[in-house]
Scaffold this motif. Sequence first.
Motif, PDB file in Angstrom:
ATOM      1  N   TRP A   1      47.857  87.039   9.942  1.00  0.00           N
ATOM      2  CA  TRP A   1      48.240  86.625  11.293  1.00  0.00           C
ATOM      3  C   TRP A   1      49.724  86.259  11.283  1.00  0.00           C
ATOM      4  CZ3 TRP A   1      45.816  83.306   7.920  1.00  0.00           C
ATOM      5  CH2 TRP A   1      46.404  82.050   7.719  1.00  0.00           C
ATOM      6  N   GLY A   2      50.397  86.617  12.361  1.00  0.00           N
ATOM      7  CA  GLY A   2      51.820  86.348  12.436  1.00  0.00           C
ATOM      8  C   GLY A   2      52.364  86.646  13.813  1.00  0.00           C
ATOM      9  N   PRO A   3      53.681  86.486  13.999  1.00  0.00           N
ATOM     10  CA  PRO A   3      54.280  86.655  15.330  1.00  0.00           C
ATOM     11  C   PRO A   3      54.286  88.095  15.823  1.00  0.00           C
ATOM     12  CG  PRO A   3      55.971  86.278  13.672  1.00  0.00           C
ATOM     13  CD  PRO A   3      54.662  86.027  13.001  1.00  0.00           C
ATOM     14  N   THR A   4      54.250  89.081  14.902  1.00  0.00           N
ATOM     15  CA  THR A   4      54.320  90.480  15.337  1.00  0.00           C
ATOM     16  C   THR A   4      53.150  91.325  14.860  1.00  0.00           C
ATOM     17  OG1 THR A   4      55.631  91.089  13.376  1.00  0.00           O
ATOM     18  CG2 THR A   4      56.828  90.423  15.365  1.00  0.00           C
ATOM     19  N   PHE A   5      52.256  90.745  14.043  1.00  0.00           N
ATOM     20  CA  PHE A   5      51.126  91.529  13.554  1.00  0.00           C
ATOM     21  C   PHE A   5      49.948  90.613  13.276  1.00  0.00           C
ATOM     22  CE2 PHE A   5      48.725  93.072   9.844  1.00  0.00           C
ATOM     23  CZ  PHE A   5      48.195  94.233  10.390  1.00  0.00           C
ATOM     24  N   ASN A   6      48.801  90.977  13.801  1.00  0.00           N
ATOM     25  CA  ASN A   6      47.567  90.263  13.512  1.00  0.00           C
ATOM     26  C   ASN A   6      46.496  91.304  13.231  1.00  0.00           C
ATOM     27  OD1 ASN A   6      47.891  87.165  14.321  1.00  0.00           O
ATOM     28  ND2 ASN A   6      49.041  88.399  15.785  1.00  0.00           N
ATOM     29  N   GLY A   7      45.862  91.218  12.081  1.00  0.00           N
ATOM     30  CA  GLY A   7      44.833  92.199  11.806  1.00  0.00           C
ATOM     31  C   GLY A   7      44.337  92.165  10.390  1.00  0.00           C
ATOM     32  N   PRO A   8      43.220  92.854  10.138  1.00  0.00           N
ATOM     33  CA  PRO A   8      42.609  92.887   8.815  1.00  0.00           C
ATOM     34  C   PRO A   8      43.059  94.100   8.009  1.00  0.00           C
ATOM     35  CG  PRO A   8      41.077  93.748  10.429  1.00  0.00           C
ATOM     36  CD  PRO A   8      42.337  93.404  11.183  1.00  0.00           C
ATOM     37  N   ILE A   9      43.169  93.909   6.709  1.00  0.00           N
ATOM     38  CA  ILE A   9      43.495  94.984   5.765  1.00  0.00           C
ATOM     39  C   ILE A   9      42.424  94.989   4.688  1.00  0.00           C
ATOM     40  CG2 ILE A   9      45.148  95.790   4.032  1.00  0.00           C
ATOM     41  CD1 ILE A   9      47.356  94.589   5.733  1.00  0.00           C
ATOM     42  N   PHE A  10      41.893  96.173   4.383  1.00  0.00           N
ATOM     43  CA  PHE A  10      40.818  96.281   3.394  1.00  0.00           C
ATOM     44  C   PHE A  10      41.044  97.509   2.527  1.00  0.00           C
ATOM     45  CE2 PHE A  10      36.736  98.052   2.036  1.00  0.00           C
ATOM     46  CZ  PHE A  10      36.214  96.968   1.337  1.00  0.00           C
ATOM     47  N   GLY A  11      40.710  97.373   1.228  1.00  0.00           N
ATOM     48  CA  GLY A  11      40.847  98.531   0.352  1.00  0.00           C
ATOM     49  C   GLY A  11      40.359  98.255  -1.055  1.00  0.00           C
TER      50      GLY A  11
END
Length: 244
Positions: A98-108
Amino acid sequence: MFDRVEADGASDEAGGKSLKRSAALVLLLAIMLASSSARAAGGPHVVDDSEPETPGVCHFETWVSPSLSGGGYVNESPACTMTKIPWLQLGAAYQHFWGPTFNGPIFGPAAKINFRHEDSGLGVGLGLNSGVNLQTGELATASTLMLVTVPIDDRVRFNFNAGWSYVNSDTPNSFFYGGQFEAEVGGDILLMIEAFGRAANSPGTQMGLRYTPHGGPFDFDLLVANYFGAVNTQVVTFGVTIRY
């Protein structure tokens, strides 16, 4: 005069957006660098060691890394090493950013291959991992790193990493480098100091303590990192690892 004020305001706004974007990139780099790993160099440590998890043992690592300037991420990453394939550790990692320009999940997925155990006096391995942005389906991070461990004695060792790093950014492909010092200082506490970076970006440093009560299955981490760049970003990490 008014034109100049408006221009200055627009410039300030653009500068603010640029600083926010730089801070967001720094945190995204932190996600990529904090790959799933084993033993003392594992958990939220950025630099990895050459050794896979103990054969027949699995671990689950989780930590939260808030930035003092806003934003951060949460990590959850299981991994196992099978007794019949003691040189291979397989796992996966999920991070929510989470942040000011990007919010989202990353999986791998994540894997570690050991070629030479540190018990021989020089540990050598290969670390592989990647992460996909689950919101867009785009590749967010990936790396292929040589992992080297140099044990000094039973209490002190050095770890070194070098290789290819990908981050979905203005400079996606870059050379990654890192070095780490570990020392058992007594009382079930490990001291760790590391420095690392991508050739395309400014370096970072991290230091902290790991508490493993009675050498048991739980690790507790407290770390402080500083990522240098257009915006210097400080990140505090609280982590827990359980082996089973």
